[in-house]
Design a protein around this motif. Structure first.
Motif, PDB file in Angstrom:
ATOM      1  N   ARG A   1      46.499  19.678  60.995  1.00 29.66           N
ATOM      2  CA  ARG A   1      45.934  20.149  62.272  1.00 29.66           C
ATOM      3  C   ARG A   1      46.678  19.504  63.446  1.00 29.66           C
ATOM      4  NH1 ARG A   1      39.643  19.898  60.487  1.00 29.66           N
ATOM      5  NH2 ARG A   1      39.564  21.954  59.492  1.00 29.66           N
ATOM      6  N   ALA A   2      46.968  18.236  63.292  1.00 28.67           N
ATOM      7  CA  ALA A   2      47.719  17.534  64.355  1.00 28.67           C
ATOM      8  C   ALA A   2      49.119  18.132  64.491  1.00 28.67           C
ATOM      9  CB  ALA A   2      47.793  16.045  64.053  1.00 28.67           C
ATOM     10  N   GLN A   3      49.725  18.443  63.339  1.00 28.54           N
ATOM     11  CA  GLN A   3      51.074  19.023  63.364  1.00 28.54           C
ATOM     12  C   GLN A   3      51.007  20.420  63.991  1.00 28.54           C
ATOM     13  OE1 GLN A   3      52.812  19.482  59.489  1.00 28.54           O
ATOM     14  NE2 GLN A   3      54.886  19.660  60.283  1.00 28.54           N
ATOM     15  N   LYS A   4      49.998  21.196  63.650  1.00 27.04           N
ATOM     16  CA  LYS A   4      49.846  22.538  64.203  1.00 27.04           C
ATOM     17  C   LYS A   4      49.670  22.457  65.723  1.00 27.04           C
ATOM     18  CE  LYS A   4      46.784  26.532  64.068  1.00 27.04           C
ATOM     19  NZ  LYS A   4      45.521  27.063  63.581  1.00 27.04           N
ATOM     20  N   LYS A   5      48.849  21.515  66.169  1.00 26.34           N
ATOM     21  CA  LYS A   5      48.647  21.352  67.602  1.00 26.34           C
ATOM     22  C   LYS A   5      49.953  20.941  68.291  1.00 26.34           C
ATOM     23  CE  LYS A   5      45.599  18.940  70.857  1.00 26.34           C
ATOM     24  NZ  LYS A   5      46.434  19.052  71.966  1.00 26.34           N
ATOM     25  N   TRP A   6      50.687  20.034  67.669  1.00 24.25           N
ATOM     26  CA  TRP A   6      51.956  19.584  68.256  1.00 24.25           C
ATOM     27  C   TRP A   6      52.925  20.747  68.342  1.00 24.25           C
ATOM     28  CZ3 TRP A   6      57.081  19.340  66.720  1.00 24.25           C
ATOM     29  CH2 TRP A   6      57.910  18.564  67.498  1.00 24.25           C
TER      30      TRP A   6
ATOM     31  N   ALA B   1      52.177  23.921  68.502  1.00 22.43           N
ATOM     32  CA  ALA B   1      51.688  24.862  69.499  1.00 22.43           C
ATOM     33  C   ALA B   1      52.013  24.360  70.915  1.00 22.43           C
ATOM     34  CB  ALA B   1      50.184  25.060  69.339  1.00 22.43           C
ATOM     35  N   ASP B   2      52.004  23.063  71.085  1.00 22.65           N
ATOM     36  CA  ASP B   2      52.266  22.484  72.400  1.00 22.65           C
ATOM     37  C   ASP B   2      53.763  22.494  72.734  1.00 22.65           C
ATOM     38  OD1 ASP B   2      49.583  22.086  72.743  1.00 22.65           O
ATOM     39  OD2 ASP B   2      49.631  19.941  72.284  1.00 22.65           O
TER      40      ASP B   2
END
Length: 111
Positions: free
Chosen positions: A102-107, A109-110
């Motif tokens: 999830r953290a990687q996905k957010k990163w 996406a950012d």
């Protein structure tokens, strides 16, 4: 084998001996007649003991069967408990990986 209990004079047996001796024309003090009566009583006691021994053996076998079942169920429980502990470890690892993804996905996406 359990010891054979000693016979106490049961009033019913004495009465039975008196009635039987009167009907048969014997005196209750007639030794052969008393021996025959006590032989009959002894036979009944032996039959009762055999029945009790059979019931005892049956119950004892049932207890052994239940104990064996308990051992088997306890082993199955221990196995399931160990599997559950492994599952908790794997579940924690999956949770950590999910947080990382999830953290990687957010990163991603950012950026």
């Amino acid at each position: 084998r359990r010891p054979i209990p000693t016979l106490s004079r049961n009033p019913d047996d004495s009465l039975l001996m008196e009635q039987t001796s009167m009907n048969a024309g014997h005196s209750s003090t007639d030794a052969p007649f008393q021996i025959a009566c006590f032989a009959s009583l002894n036979e009944r006691v032996q039959e009762s003991l055999e029945q009790q021994d059979f019931r005892y053996s049956t119950v004892l076998q049932r207890v052994k069967d239940v104990e064996a079942q308990y051992v088997q169920l306890d082993q199955e429980y221990q196995t399931l408990q160990a599997e559950f502990e492994c599952f908790k470890v794997v579940n924690a690892e999956v949770d950590q990986e999910l947080v990382r993804l999830r953290a990687q996905k957010k990163w991603l996406a950012d950026h």
